[in-house]
Design a protein around this motif. Structure first.
Motif, PDB file in Angstrom:
ATOM      1  N   SER A  32       0.860  -1.185   0.000  1.00 18.24           N
ATOM      2  CA  SER A  32       0.000   0.000   0.000  1.00 18.24           C
ATOM      3  C   SER A  32       0.891   1.227   0.000  1.00 18.24           C
ATOM      4  N   SER A  33       0.252   2.356  -0.025  1.00 18.47           N
ATOM      5  CA  SER A  33       1.023   3.598   0.050  1.00 18.47           C
ATOM      6  C   SER A  33       1.305   3.971   1.495  1.00 18.47           C
ATOM      7  N   GLU A  34       0.853   3.148   2.426  1.00 19.83           N
ATOM      8  CA  GLU A  34       1.095   3.400   3.841  1.00 19.83           C
ATOM      9  C   GLU A  34       2.594   3.373   4.120  1.00 19.83           C
ATOM     10  N   ARG A  35       3.062   4.310   4.835  1.00 17.07           N
ATOM     11  CA  ARG A  35       4.483   4.485   5.119  1.00 17.07           C
ATOM     12  C   ARG A  35       4.818   3.786   6.428  1.00 17.07           C
ATOM     13  N   ARG A  36       4.633   2.462   6.479  1.00 19.55           N
ATOM     14  CA  ARG A  36       4.826   1.734   7.717  1.00 19.55           C
ATOM     15  C   ARG A  36       5.521   0.404   7.453  1.00 19.55           C
ATOM     16  N   LEU A  37       6.518   0.129   8.269  1.00 20.39           N
ATOM     17  CA  LEU A  37       7.219  -1.154   8.231  1.00 20.39           C
ATOM     18  C   LEU A  37       6.900  -1.842   9.549  1.00 20.39           C
ATOM     19  N   ILE A  38       6.328  -3.035   9.478  1.00 14.37           N
ATOM     20  CA  ILE A  38       5.963  -3.770  10.695  1.00 14.37           C
ATOM     21  C   ILE A  38       6.955  -4.910  10.868  1.00 14.37           C
ATOM     22  N   LEU A  39       7.662  -4.898  11.985  1.00 14.43           N
ATOM     23  CA  LEU A  39       8.617  -5.956  12.312  1.00 14.43           C
ATOM     24  C   LEU A  39       8.052  -6.728  13.501  1.00 14.43           C
ATOM     25  N   SER A  40       7.632  -7.957  13.241  1.00  9.00           N
ATOM     26  CA  SER A  40       6.964  -8.760  14.268  1.00  9.00           C
ATOM     27  C   SER A  40       7.923  -9.505  15.167  1.00  9.00           C
ATOM     28  N   ASP A  41       9.082  -9.846  14.646  1.00  9.30           N
ATOM     29  CA  ASP A  41       9.942 -10.785  15.352  1.00  9.30           C
ATOM     30  C   ASP A  41      11.294 -10.205  15.743  1.00  9.30           C
ATOM     31  N   VAL A  42      11.369  -8.892  15.880  1.00 13.38           N
ATOM     32  CA  VAL A  42      12.645  -8.278  16.220  1.00 13.38           C
ATOM     33  C   VAL A  42      12.403  -7.096  17.161  1.00 13.38           C
ATOM     34  N   SER A  43      13.334  -6.887  18.065  1.00 11.81           N
ATOM     35  CA  SER A  43      13.226  -5.762  18.989  1.00 11.81           C
ATOM     36  C   SER A  43      13.872  -4.523  18.384  1.00 11.81           C
ATOM     37  N   PHE A  44      13.546  -3.382  18.948  1.00 11.96           N
ATOM     38  CA  PHE A  44      14.172  -2.141  18.506  1.00 11.96           C
ATOM     39  C   PHE A  44      15.684  -2.225  18.692  1.00 11.96           C
ATOM     40  N   GLU A  45      16.136  -2.818  19.795  1.00 15.32           N
ATOM     41  CA  GLU A  45      17.569  -2.911  20.075  1.00 15.32           C
ATOM     42  C   GLU A  45      18.300  -3.730  19.007  1.00 15.32           C
ATOM     43  N   THR A  46      17.693  -4.827  18.585  1.00 11.41           N
ATOM     44  CA  THR A  46      18.287  -5.646  17.525  1.00 11.41           C
ATOM     45  C   THR A  46      18.328  -4.869  16.214  1.00 11.41           C
ATOM     46  N   PHE A  47      17.240  -4.226  15.880  1.00  9.14           N
ATOM     47  CA  PHE A  47      17.160  -3.425  14.662  1.00  9.14           C
ATOM     48  C   PHE A  47      18.217  -2.322  14.684  1.00  9.14           C
ATOM     49  N   ASP A  48      18.354  -1.664  15.816  1.00  5.29           N
ATOM     50  CA  ASP A  48      19.347  -0.602  15.966  1.00  5.29           C
ATOM     51  C   ASP A  48      20.768  -1.132  15.739  1.00  5.29           C
ATOM     52  N   LYS A  49      21.064  -2.289  16.289  1.00  6.35           N
ATOM     53  CA  LYS A  49      22.399  -2.887  16.090  1.00  6.35           C
ATOM     54  C   LYS A  49      22.643  -3.215  14.620  1.00  6.35           C
ATOM     55  N   ILE A  50      21.618  -3.740  13.951  1.00  3.74           N
ATOM     56  CA  ILE A  50      21.760  -4.072  12.533  1.00  3.74           C
ATOM     57  C   ILE A  50      22.054  -2.811  11.723  1.00  3.74           C
ATOM     58  N   ILE A  51      21.335  -1.755  11.993  1.00  4.38           N
ATOM     59  CA  ILE A  51      21.539  -0.504  11.254  1.00  4.38           C
ATOM     60  C   ILE A  51      22.944   0.033  11.518  1.00  4.38           C
ATOM     61  N   ARG A  52      23.366   0.010  12.778  1.00  3.73           N
ATOM     62  CA  ARG A  52      24.713   0.502  13.087  1.00  3.73           C
ATOM     63  C   ARG A  52      25.791  -0.370  12.465  1.00  3.73           C
ATOM     64  N   LEU A  53      25.599  -1.674  12.441  1.00  8.03           N
ATOM     65  CA  LEU A  53      26.564  -2.568  11.783  1.00  8.03           C
ATOM     66  C   LEU A  53      26.605  -2.309  10.279  1.00  8.03           C
ATOM     67  N   ALA A  54      25.454  -2.098   9.680  1.00 10.23           N
ATOM     68  CA  ALA A  54      25.407  -1.858   8.234  1.00 10.23           C
ATOM     69  C   ALA A  54      26.117  -0.566   7.863  1.00 10.23           C
ATOM     70  N   CYS A  55      26.012   0.417   8.712  1.00 10.91           N
ATOM     71  CA  CYS A  55      26.626   1.714   8.408  1.00 10.91           C
ATOM     72  C   CYS A  55      28.114   1.745   8.717  1.00 10.91           C
ATOM     73  N   SER A  56      28.570   0.865   9.605  1.00  9.45           N
ATOM     74  CA  SER A  56      29.991   0.884   9.958  1.00  9.45           C
ATOM     75  C   SER A  56      30.771  -0.269   9.338  1.00  9.45           C
ATOM     76  N   SER A  57      30.094  -1.361   9.001  1.00  8.19           N
ATOM     77  CA  SER A  57      30.714  -2.563   8.427  1.00  8.19           C
ATOM     78  C   SER A  57      31.812  -3.159   9.303  1.00  8.19           C
TER      79      SER A  57
END
Length: 160
Positions: A67-92
């Protein structure tokens, strides 16, 4: 006019290579991320998320977006895990991003695998392999198999 040439190390980075693929999309505005397991909602740049993951790129920009809805639903991951993934992706690299143990690294690796974030997959797989020992190898094998990480499972089995 001006011609700006980027150093090769930047031009060859995977994120820069994907930049042209997502830059032109008008669908790359901020997106709301809902973490179902905690009920927490955060906002992020759909542009950045699209650069990190082709799956997110297709979700936000592709012809099959739900849809055009601007929403990502993550059912099986915590914010802390998501945050670590983003930081790892940006720093490699893993130093600077606290990862508690091999099992947490495998959990992060499974998330990176599910959402096709190859830079994070490579960094985490290397980190897991570097920290495998006889005391954690069996547990790591079970976690790798449960997460569908066959290459890592094979490496763990070889160390047993």
């Amino acid at each position: 006019g001006f011609f700006i040439e980027m150093p090769r190390v930047y031009r060859d980075h995977a994120l820069v290579a994907r930049l042209s693929e997502v830059l032109e999309s008008d669908a790359l505005k901020d997106v709301e991320i809902f973490f179902r397991n905690s009920g927490k909602t955060e906002r992020s740049s759909a542009f950045l998320l699209s650069l990190l993951s082709r799956i997110w790129q297709h979700e936000f920009c592709g012809p099959f977006r739900e849809s055009s809805e601007r929403r990502l639903i993550l059912s099986d991951v915590s914010f802390e895990t998501f945050d670590k993934i983003i930081r790892l992706a940006c720093s490699s690299e893993t130093h600077g991003v606290p990862v508690a143990d091999v099992l947490e690294a495998i959990s992060l690796l499974a998330f990176a695998d599910r959402y096709d974030i190859p830079e994070v997959q490579a960094v985490l797989q290397d980190a897991v392999l570097a920290h495998l020992s006889s005391s954690n190898c069996a547990e790591a094998l079970i976690a790798a198999r449960a997460s569908g990480l066959s290459t890592l499972a094979d490496e763990c089995r070889a160390k047993l």
